[in-house]
Design a protein around this motif. Structure first.
Motif, PDB file in Angstrom:
ATOM      1  N   GLY A   1      18.420  18.110   9.616  1.00  0.00           N
ATOM      2  CA  GLY A   1      18.096  19.350  10.316  1.00  0.00           C
ATOM      3  C   GLY A   1      16.999  19.141  11.338  1.00  0.00           C
ATOM      4  N   LEU A   2      17.190  18.203  12.236  1.00  0.00           N
ATOM      5  CA  LEU A   2      16.177  17.766  13.192  1.00  0.00           C
ATOM      6  C   LEU A   2      15.639  18.931  14.023  1.00  0.00           C
ATOM      7  N   ARG A   3      14.327  19.081  14.037  1.00  0.00           N
ATOM      8  CA  ARG A   3      13.661  20.079  14.869  1.00  0.00           C
ATOM      9  C   ARG A   3      12.206  19.663  15.049  1.00  0.00           C
ATOM     10  N   VAL A   4      11.557  20.189  16.074  1.00  0.00           N
ATOM     11  CA  VAL A   4      10.146  19.890  16.308  1.00  0.00           C
ATOM     12  C   VAL A   4       9.306  20.926  15.572  1.00  0.00           C
ATOM     13  N   PRO A   5       8.555  20.532  14.540  1.00  0.00           N
ATOM     14  CA  PRO A   5       7.725  21.505  13.816  1.00  0.00           C
ATOM     15  C   PRO A   5       6.514  21.913  14.644  1.00  0.00           C
ATOM     16  N   GLU A   6       5.711  22.819  14.065  1.00  0.00           N
ATOM     17  CA  GLU A   6       4.474  23.217  14.737  1.00  0.00           C
ATOM     18  C   GLU A   6       3.584  21.996  14.947  1.00  0.00           C
ATOM     19  N   LEU A   7       2.846  21.993  16.056  1.00  0.00           N
ATOM     20  CA  LEU A   7       1.999  20.853  16.382  1.00  0.00           C
ATOM     21  C   LEU A   7       0.572  21.107  15.899  1.00  0.00           C
ATOM     22  N   PRO A   8      -0.157  20.053  15.564  1.00  0.00           N
ATOM     23  CA  PRO A   8      -1.562  20.224  15.173  1.00  0.00           C
ATOM     24  C   PRO A   8      -2.366  20.915  16.259  1.00  0.00           C
ATOM     25  N   ALA A   9      -3.298  21.750  15.850  1.00  0.00           N
ATOM     26  CA  ALA A   9      -4.076  22.541  16.815  1.00  0.00           C
ATOM     27  C   ALA A   9      -4.914  21.676  17.736  1.00  0.00           C
ATOM     28  N   VAL A  10      -5.280  20.462  17.299  1.00  0.00           N
ATOM     29  CA  VAL A  10      -6.150  19.609  18.110  1.00  0.00           C
ATOM     30  C   VAL A  10      -5.364  18.794  19.136  1.00  0.00           C
TER      31      VAL A  10
ATOM     32  N   ARG B   1       0.856  -1.190   0.000  1.00  0.00           N
ATOM     33  CA  ARG B   1       0.000   0.000   0.000  1.00  0.00           C
ATOM     34  C   ARG B   1       0.892   1.239   0.000  1.00  0.00           C
ATOM     35  N   VAL B   2       0.571   2.230  -0.802  1.00  0.00           N
ATOM     36  CA  VAL B   2       1.451   3.381  -1.008  1.00  0.00           C
ATOM     37  C   VAL B   2       1.282   4.397   0.118  1.00  0.00           C
ATOM     38  N   MET B   3       2.391   4.739   0.765  1.00  0.00           N
ATOM     39  CA  MET B   3       2.456   5.758   1.803  1.00  0.00           C
ATOM     40  C   MET B   3       3.321   6.899   1.269  1.00  0.00           C
ATOM     41  N   ARG B   4       2.770   8.113   1.206  1.00  0.00           N
ATOM     42  CA  ARG B   4       3.476   9.247   0.623  1.00  0.00           C
ATOM     43  C   ARG B   4       3.908  10.225   1.722  1.00  0.00           C
ATOM     44  N   LEU B   5       5.213  10.361   1.905  1.00  0.00           N
ATOM     45  CA  LEU B   5       5.778  11.346   2.819  1.00  0.00           C
ATOM     46  C   LEU B   5       6.110  12.573   1.977  1.00  0.00           C
ATOM     47  N   LYS B   6       5.353  13.663   2.159  1.00  0.00           N
ATOM     48  CA  LYS B   6       5.335  14.741   1.181  1.00  0.00           C
ATOM     49  C   LYS B   6       6.307  15.883   1.459  1.00  0.00           C
ATOM     50  N   SER B   7       6.902  15.928   2.654  1.00  0.00           N
ATOM     51  CA  SER B   7       7.736  17.085   2.959  1.00  0.00           C
ATOM     52  C   SER B   7       8.770  16.768   4.017  1.00  0.00           C
ATOM     53  N   ALA B   8       9.766  17.650   4.100  1.00  0.00           N
ATOM     54  CA  ALA B   8      10.776  17.527   5.154  1.00  0.00           C
ATOM     55  C   ALA B   8      10.137  17.731   6.528  1.00  0.00           C
TER      56      ALA B   8
ATOM     57  N   LEU C   1      10.752  11.834  12.975  1.00  0.00           N
ATOM     58  CA  LEU C   1      12.026  11.706  13.677  1.00  0.00           C
ATOM     59  C   LEU C   1      11.949  12.210  15.113  1.00  0.00           C
ATOM     60  N   THR C   2      11.147  13.249  15.363  1.00  0.00           N
ATOM     61  CA  THR C   2      11.079  13.814  16.714  1.00  0.00           C
ATOM     62  C   THR C   2      10.097  13.079  17.614  1.00  0.00           C
ATOM     63  N   ALA C   3       9.218  12.276  17.040  1.00  0.00           N
ATOM     64  CA  ALA C   3       8.272  11.485  17.848  1.00  0.00           C
ATOM     65  C   ALA C   3       8.067  10.146  17.159  1.00  0.00           C
ATOM     66  N   PRO C   4       9.087   9.269  17.173  1.00  0.00           N
ATOM     67  CA  PRO C   4       8.960   7.971  16.487  1.00  0.00           C
ATOM     68  C   PRO C   4       7.755   7.194  17.014  1.00  0.00           C
ATOM     69  N   GLY C   5       7.067   6.521  16.121  1.00  0.00           N
ATOM     70  CA  GLY C   5       5.908   5.732  16.516  1.00  0.00           C
ATOM     71  C   GLY C   5       4.608   6.402  16.140  1.00  0.00           C
ATOM     72  N   ASP C   6       3.542   6.045  16.885  1.00  0.00           N
ATOM     73  CA  ASP C   6       2.208   6.485  16.485  1.00  0.00           C
ATOM     74  C   ASP C   6       2.019   7.993  16.586  1.00  0.00           C
ATOM     75  N   LEU C   7       2.700   8.656  17.529  1.00  0.00           N
ATOM     76  CA  LEU C   7       2.517  10.100  17.683  1.00  0.00           C
ATOM     77  C   LEU C   7       3.068  10.856  16.481  1.00  0.00           C
ATOM     78  N   GLY C   8       4.268  10.510  16.023  1.00  0.00           N
ATOM     79  CA  GLY C   8       4.839  11.166  14.861  1.00  0.00           C
ATOM     80  C   GLY C   8       4.041  10.908  13.601  1.00  0.00           C
TER      81      GLY C   8
END
Length: 427
Positions: free
Chosen positions: A108-117, A35-42, A49-56
């Protein structure tokens, strides 16, 4: 040679994974026929990378940085079943670790903005008090339950029951199974006309109304959700039950009445904290008369080795902030240590998997309306949460136990017949 995202995926999970990764850098990984999984951006990579597993994975999906072809957002069960069985990290050798570390450094590991929910982190929740303080419990309940009553009506169906159903047969509908569950609880509690029932964590009042309508009792329900209490009390008045039924917007610890014949606790124990079990069961025992019964219905772990550990990852940040589970043995021990005599104990694990499947079906069927009511991010969270929980129940990673107990008298009288019959016969 610089490692690509696809190569890193294969190094971590193996090329035989049931997914085919198509990454933003043009690389691919995994099984070509998967099944195709598309990772669309850095940014999506940084979530992983900053939250390996289900959270990331959830963060990347909710922010639109991860897409899976053919995903039913209202019922992503088939995808999550593959994730649970197929995205398992391999054991890495020293060379793998070194090369992956270099890859992470170049990203360039960093924590991006988090979802509002997403709920605040456990550290930020301290502004509402310590875990399971009254104000913090109220905020946690508000985060999950006060989405909107209209949203819950679409997902839960006419019963407005947000707890595990009990299926009298494999062909039974969700509504049949919820009615059967309420009847099973009523029979276990031995309800009869004229009795007084206390239902703590009563939700939208389903148990309260069922007990009053079908067993002739007087019932009081309490919930920390203002939305639930308002809906439940309006339904009670509309059905002409106001003289014998009440639902209060209150903490269960604020109930001052005593002498109840029965107490039902359906889906509350998960929220109170394992260290608070003694005080919780002591409080409920004090609300009962001698020979009164308690039915405790809650999600549990399949063991008793992780008591007191809060939920982590996706569930903690998006679904049940501060939720805690333990095994049914810890619950039985806490009840017995507070003076209850446990009389009956059963696991409804498979029933919860079927219940969750029914809710996912409702969400998928009503997807556009659910998105209009709650927003696409909240609807996506619910799709993930319901389907992921279904997988967990099926894989015996979590369970659902009903434990029935009595406030036995000082002379040892329990109030139970010699061979009680609990199963409803008219379903």
């Amino acid at each position: 040679m610089t490692m690509t995202v696809g190569a890193a995926f294969d190094r971590i999970f193996g090329a035989e994974t049931p997914f085919r990764l198509v990454a933003f850098d043009g690389s691919t990984g995994g099984m070509p026929s998967g099944r195709v999984m598309r990772l669309k951006s850095a940014r999506g990579l940084n979530y992983l990378l900053t939250a390996p597993g289900d959270l990331g994975l959830a963060r990347a999906y909710l922010m639109g940085d991860l897409e899976i072809d053919g995903l039913d957002e209202g019922d992503p069960y088939e995808v999550l079943r593959l994730v649970a069985g197929g995205l398992v990290p391999r054991r890495l050798g020293p060379r793998d670790v070194a090369e992956l570390a270099a890859f992470v450094g170049r990203s360039g590991l960093r924590v991006p903005e988090l979802p509002a929910v997403e709920a605040p982190s456990p550290l930020r929740r301290l502004s509402h008090g310590l875990r399971h303080a009254r104000s913090r419990d109220a905020e946690a309940i508000h985060h999950h339950y006060d989405v909107s009553n209209e949203f819950y009506e679409l997902v839960l169906g006419p019963s407005m029951t947000y707890t595990c159903a009990c299926y009298p047969s494999d062909a039974a509908t969700l509504e049949d199974a919820q009615a059967y569950k309420y009847d099973l609880v009523a029979r276990k509690l031995g309800l009869e006309p004229g009795m007084r029932l206390l239902d703590v964590g009563c939700g939208w009042g389903g148990m309260v109304r069922h007990a009053v309508q079908h067993y002739g009792v007087t019932a009081l329900g309490v919930t920390l959700s203002k939305e639930q209490a308002g809906w439940a009390q309006a339904r009670i008045e509309a059905e002409g039950l106001g003289d014998r039924a009440e639902v209060r917007h209150a903490d269960y610890r604020d109930v001052t009445e005593r002498g109840f014949d029965a107490v039902s606790s359906i889906g509350l124990t998960e929220h109170i904290g394992v260290k608070n079990y003694p005080a919780y069961f002591r409080f409920l025992r004090e609300r009962l008369r001698d020979e009164g019964r308690l039915l405790n219905h809650c999600i549990t772990r399949p063991d008793n080795q992780h008591a007191g550990l809060p939920s982590r990852g996706f569930i903690n940040r998006y679904v049940f902030p501060d939720g805690e589970l333990t095994g049914s043995g810890d619950i039985v021990r806490a009840m017995e240590d507070e003076g209850f005599e446990v009389r009956h104990h059963e696991n409804l694990r498979e029933h919860y998997a079927k219940t969750l499947a029914g809710w996912n079906t409702n969400l998928s069927k009503n997807w556009d309306d659910c998105v209009a009511l709650a927003g696409v991010d909240t609807a996506r969270v619910w799709g993930l949460y319901l389907a992921g929980s279904r997988v967990a129940f099926e894989r015996n990673e979590i369970q659902l136990h009903q434990v029935l107990a009595s406030r036995t008298t000082s002379e040892g009288v329990s109030g139970f017949p010699l061979r009680p019959r609990y199963e409803p016969s008219d379903f």
